[in-house]
Design an enzyme around this catalytic site. Sequence first.
Site, PDB file in Angstrom:
ATOM      1  N   ASP A  73       0.867  -1.183   0.000  1.00  0.00           N
ATOM      2  CA  ASP A  73       0.000   0.000   0.000  1.00  0.00           C
ATOM      3  C   ASP A  73       0.908   1.238   0.000  1.00  0.00           C
ATOM      4  O   ASP A  73       1.693   1.432   0.940  1.00  0.00           O
ATOM      5  CB  ASP A  73      -0.884  -0.052   1.265  1.00  0.00           C
ATOM      6  CG  ASP A  73      -1.789   1.158   1.381  1.00  0.00           C
ATOM      7  OD1 ASP A  73      -1.598   2.140   0.637  1.00  0.00           O
ATOM      8  OD2 ASP A  73      -2.691   1.121   2.237  1.00  0.00           O
ATOM      9  N   CYS A 106      -3.915   9.787 -15.452  1.00  0.00           N
ATOM     10  CA  CYS A 106      -4.560   9.729 -16.772  1.00  0.00           C
ATOM     11  C   CYS A 106      -5.881  10.493 -16.712  1.00  0.00           C
ATOM     12  O   CYS A 106      -6.908  10.028 -17.168  1.00  0.00           O
ATOM     13  CB  CYS A 106      -4.764   8.287 -17.228  1.00  0.00           C
ATOM     14  SG  CYS A 106      -5.744   7.292 -16.108  1.00  0.00           S
TER      15      CYS A 106
HETATM   16  C1  SAM Z   1      -3.399   4.436 -12.907  1.00  0.00           C
HETATM   17  S1  SAM Z   1      -3.354   2.809 -12.304  1.00  0.00           S
HETATM   18  C2  SAM Z   1      -1.675   2.395 -12.585  1.00  0.00           C
HETATM   19  C3  SAM Z   1      -1.319   2.027 -13.996  1.00  0.00           C
HETATM   20  C4  SAM Z   1       0.109   1.509 -14.079  1.00  0.00           C
HETATM   21  N1  SAM Z   1       1.053   2.465 -13.551  1.00  0.00           N
HETATM   22  C5  SAM Z   1       0.510   1.138 -15.492  1.00  0.00           C
HETATM   23  O1  SAM Z   1       1.200   1.909 -16.156  1.00  0.00           O
HETATM   24  O2  SAM Z   1       0.151   0.039 -15.932  1.00  0.00           O
HETATM   25  C6  SAM Z   1      -3.371   3.079 -10.584  1.00  0.00           C
HETATM   26  C7  SAM Z   1      -3.068   1.841  -9.750  1.00  0.00           C
HETATM   27  O3  SAM Z   1      -2.971   2.270  -8.391  1.00  0.00           O
HETATM   28  C8  SAM Z   1      -3.340   1.183  -7.592  1.00  0.00           C
HETATM   29  N2  SAM Z   1      -3.577   1.726  -6.226  1.00  0.00           N
HETATM   30  C9  SAM Z   1      -4.670   2.333  -5.732  1.00  0.00           C
HETATM   31  N3  SAM Z   1      -4.462   2.698  -4.459  1.00  0.00           N
HETATM   32  C10 SAM Z   1      -3.198   2.331  -4.144  1.00  0.00           C
HETATM   33  C11 SAM Z   1      -2.406   2.404  -2.961  1.00  0.00           C
HETATM   34  N4  SAM Z   1      -2.860   2.970  -1.861  1.00  0.00           N
HETATM   35  N5  SAM Z   1      -1.166   1.885  -3.017  1.00  0.00           N
HETATM   36  C12 SAM Z   1      -0.684   1.299  -4.122  1.00  0.00           C
HETATM   37  N6  SAM Z   1      -1.383   1.182  -5.261  1.00  0.00           N
HETATM   38  C13 SAM Z   1      -2.629   1.692  -5.269  1.00  0.00           C
HETATM   39  C14 SAM Z   1      -4.526   0.586  -8.300  1.00  0.00           C
HETATM   40  O4  SAM Z   1      -4.699  -0.757  -7.939  1.00  0.00           O
HETATM   41  C15 SAM Z   1      -4.135   0.761  -9.777  1.00  0.00           C
HETATM   42  O5  SAM Z   1      -3.583  -0.438 -10.271  1.00  0.00           O
END
Ligand code: SAM
Length: 437
Positions: A309, A377
Amino acid sequence: MTKDVSVRNLTFNTLEHVLNNKAYSNLAINQVLNQYDLSVRDKSLFTELVYGTLKRKLTLEYHLKPFLKTKVKRWVRILLWMSIYQLYYLDKIPAHAVINEAVEIAKRHGGHHQSKIVNGILRTMTRTGLSSLEDIKDDNKRLSVTYSVPLWIVKHWVTHHGFATTERIAQAMLENPGQTVRVNTAKTTVERVSKLLNERGFQVKLDQDIPECLHVVGGSIIQEPVFTDGLVSIQDKSSMFVARYLDLENDNRVLDTCSAPGGKACHIAELLNHTGKVTATDIHEHKINLIEHNIAKLGLDNIDALQHDATQSYQGTYDRILVDAPCSGLGVLRHKPEIKYEQSQVRINTLVDLQLEILNNVKSHLKPGGKLVYSTCTIEQLENENVIYTFLKQNKDFEFDPIEDPRTHQKVKTLQILPQDFNSDGFFITRIRRKDS
Ligand SMILES: C[S@@+](CC[C@H](N)C(=O)[O-])C[C@H]1O[C@@H](n2cnc3c(N)ncnc32)[C@H](O)[C@@H]1O
């Protein structure tokens, strides 16, 4: 889903799945394409009907409203939206075919009474025609209905980007995205991939801004060996800018905090070219498999994926950190049009809190002199400029590290790519630096 594989029936089922069960349209579409053995023509009609109906939902509802004399069931409404889309946005399908198919689906789904309602509405509509959108007096409302963007989003965009730019954004979001691929430069070269794709009958164009980005025309490459063997990944051009702006150097230790499904993390590993180490984390355990699948397919040896996290402390320090933050996704409406109907101001406020919490957590894991890229995005200023300016105001040991705007070649503190700029997704990118202590 039922066993009926008519394109209209598959479209209707998929739309119900996306609109009622909150499934992602791109995943739901791919699932159907993989499950059913459709001809190339049917594949493209199915994709067009699902995306077209979703993208134009508010416009279709506006046109439908005057013809509804009584309350109709939700599924009837969905069936009518997709029928109106075919009648007025696709010119190759005769009206009688559209109506007959809709009536058949209604009969199977709800019996004779429902099919009579559908038949009546569609026949009256084709006889009397649709009202003009030009009659909508209020500018924002007209833009909202014409391009099927909820009014609250239009108002935000107009405040931040002005009316004329908002109209161009809304228009561009309705267009079909082109196909861009990222060449896995840790394994092959752009020349080799271009040659392989040419030999398979695709037309390939080099991108002007990103050396490893290729624009590929001539059909989907999902089943092509270049894709299945990990020589390329499918990625939007805007998203490819992100890893590039990390200003990587060989042997860098890089933390990618929100990395699933791993598009940018793998790009970073490819750019490091078998040196350094990428630690790719995501909060969702089940998504770590997606990253690992990509790492294995691409044959990368300098990246690990683990559940973490990003609001909780990490171990160690890094030369580069990427926070590709969870966001409203309002920049990727061409790929996932349903997002615009699901977001809300309240949800955006929650996301802003999370984005700042992640930045404030990871800051101590960046080495002095190290660089952090914050990207989203979305084209929502609250999640973009506001977040990074708030962070910098609260953290005087960080400063902007300006990046080159690919449109003007000027250095900028923040970069907001709009869909009309490169016919790609809307993306926000900024780079900050931890001052040397
Ligand atoms: C915009 S997407 C990422 C796309 C990725 N960077 C890619 O290029 O394929 C955001 C990601 O943040 C993750 N996420 C949400 N809250 C989070 C947290 N507290 N810690 C880590 N990851 C988190 C979600 O599961 C999601 O996969």
